[in-house]
Scaffold this active site. Sequence first.
Site, mmCIF file in Angstrom:
data_model
loop_
_atom_site.group_PDB
_atom_site.id
_atom_site.type_symbol
_atom_site.label_atom_id
_atom_site.label_comp_id
_atom_site.label_asym_id
_atom_site.label_seq_id
_atom_site.Cartn_x
_atom_site.Cartn_y
_atom_site.Cartn_z
ATOM 1 N N ASP A 1 78.741 16.917 13.194
ATOM 2 C CA ASP A 1 79.298 18.229 13.552
ATOM 3 C C ASP A 1 80.193 18.679 12.403
ATOM 4 O O ASP A 1 81.340 18.240 12.281
ATOM 5 C CB ASP A 1 80.083 18.113 14.865
ATOM 6 C CG ASP A 1 80.728 19.431 15.280
ATOM 7 O OD1 ASP A 1 80.830 20.347 14.432
ATOM 8 O OD2 ASP A 1 81.150 19.539 16.448
ATOM 9 N N LYS B 1 81.585 27.914 11.578
ATOM 10 C CA LYS B 1 82.814 28.649 11.257
ATOM 11 C C LYS B 1 82.807 29.420 9.930
ATOM 12 O O LYS B 1 82.885 30.637 9.917
ATOM 13 C CB LYS B 1 84.012 27.703 11.330
ATOM 14 C CG LYS B 1 84.324 27.298 12.774
ATOM 15 C CD LYS B 1 85.649 26.603 12.917
ATOM 16 C CE LYS B 1 86.124 26.584 14.359
ATOM 17 N NZ LYS B 1 85.678 25.440 15.158
ATOM 18 N N PHE C 1 86.049 17.263 19.327
ATOM 19 C CA PHE C 1 85.846 18.600 19.897
ATOM 20 C C PHE C 1 84.488 19.110 19.446
ATOM 21 O O PHE C 1 84.207 19.164 18.246
ATOM 22 C CB PHE C 1 86.931 19.589 19.461
ATOM 23 C CG PHE C 1 86.723 20.953 20.052
ATOM 24 C CD1 PHE C 1 87.083 21.228 21.364
ATOM 25 C CD2 PHE C 1 86.092 21.962 19.330
ATOM 26 C CE1 PHE C 1 86.851 22.477 21.937
ATOM 27 C CE2 PHE C 1 85.860 23.220 19.895
ATOM 28 C CZ PHE C 1 86.249 23.474 21.198
HETATM 29 C C1 LIG Z 1 85.155 25.201 16.443
HETATM 30 C C2 LIG Z 1 84.342 23.985 16.633
HETATM 31 C C3 LIG Z 1 83.245 23.965 17.516
HETATM 32 C C4 LIG Z 1 82.895 25.130 18.404
HETATM 33 O O1 LIG Z 1 82.570 26.272 17.677
HETATM 34 P P1 LIG Z 1 82.591 27.706 18.432
HETATM 35 O O2 LIG Z 1 82.075 28.660 17.384
HETATM 36 O O3 LIG Z 1 84.020 27.958 18.804
HETATM 37 O O4 LIG Z 1 81.714 27.611 19.599
HETATM 38 C C5 LIG Z 1 82.498 22.803 17.593
HETATM 39 N N1 LIG Z 1 82.785 21.737 16.839
HETATM 40 C C6 LIG Z 1 83.831 21.720 15.985
HETATM 41 C C7 LIG Z 1 84.089 20.496 15.178
HETATM 42 C C8 LIG Z 1 84.661 22.830 15.866
HETATM 43 O O5 LIG Z 1 85.714 22.791 15.064
#
Ligand SMILES: *Cc1c(COP(=O)(O)O)cnc(C)c1O
Length: 414
Positions: A233, A262, A148
Amino acid sequence: MTVATPDPKFRDSRERWADALMGNYGVPPLTFVRGSGTELFDDTGKRYLDFLCGLAVTGLGHAHPRVAAALTEQASTLLHVSNLFVTEPQLEVAERLDALVRSGTGQATPGRVLFQNSGAEANEAALKLARKYHGRGRHGVVAAFRSFHGRTLATLAATGQPEKHEPFQPLPEGFRHAAWNDVAAFEAVLDPSVGAILLEPLQGEGGVNPADVDFLRGIRRLCDERGILLIMDEIQTGLGRTGEWFGFHHAGITADIVTVAKALGNGVPIGAVWATADVASAFGPGDHGSTFAGQPLAAAAAREVLQVMVEIDVPLLARERGAELTVLLEAVPGVADVRGLGLLLAAELRPEALNGRTAAEVARACLEAGLVVNAVTPTALRLAPPFTVSGEELVEGVEILAGVMAAGSAGEDS
Ligand SMILES: *Cc1c(COP(=O)(O)O)cnc(C)c1O
């Protein structure tokens, strides 16, 4: 013509929500009005333990007094002037992020940081940076199935869940996917058009699936051999959550680009991209930008968050509290096994304990019983309490889960 505006006092807030907001989240089950540490309170005053942290965001707990004070002070000092000017909070956040990304990796040369406002924006910027670095013709990106990476068009294309792509085709091109934890599968899809590999060190949304250390090392080797950039990521995993400052630190590798978001603002929206100086130099004036990115209010929050995180040693707390939580969860009869790293865990539920329920229904029952968790697969719950959670709160939260599991499992009356 007069339009009667119903007095909001007499309408249920879920009804108002359904009328006023788009349906992309479904109608949420309840309204939270305040929080403190691990605790949340809804609009009836009912107390909950928050073992989700708004999806691994509020790692220092709700209403952290030092973050609140930093925000208050910044709000009455300077809120915004744009990136046409230097503002001090973002300088300090950039320097500290760089030190944390490189800590323990042996990378002596400082990297550079670009601020964004969210996770998806950070990944979007990282993808643009990789494209700019390699130039046209080498824009291909390989990511993992079940990954994701966000909801913008490019980060959606990078996300390895084809069913999420369908309604939004055509997506930006150049993205392909390979099997998680399988170096050979990644190698098999490489060709000269591939300029970057994008990976989470632990798939959060995909089910809390940690990368094997050998997988990350094998991918790093592949990237080195072929001149491919490795983008980690770390939006969900970064800043201590997995028991190291960054998830890729578990494998003892380096990354070329790292994205965070986050937990960085403890709830204030802020994201960032870190890159090695060499890669970062691909961006010149005008190549990327964002009006709000790194603005003083968000950066002041992040500055204080990072300061507190370093002082209380959040990676250590994640390891210790995570080990305690794992032991507690493993003792719950309905839990088959516990996976994850640090304080980012999933409890896989036994079929007989689910007894026809989905994990989402179990999460809903936990909420009614005063515990906030969520389902990451139809059979697993995700648990990501704050670093500041107490031992007693861990016991209390797991007791709530155990009660919910027992009440609905096969052989019980209720
Ligand atoms: C939450 C998340 C995203 C997206 O972040 P947003 O602030 O919701 O746009 C991308 N990569 C990972 C691994 C995530 O957990």
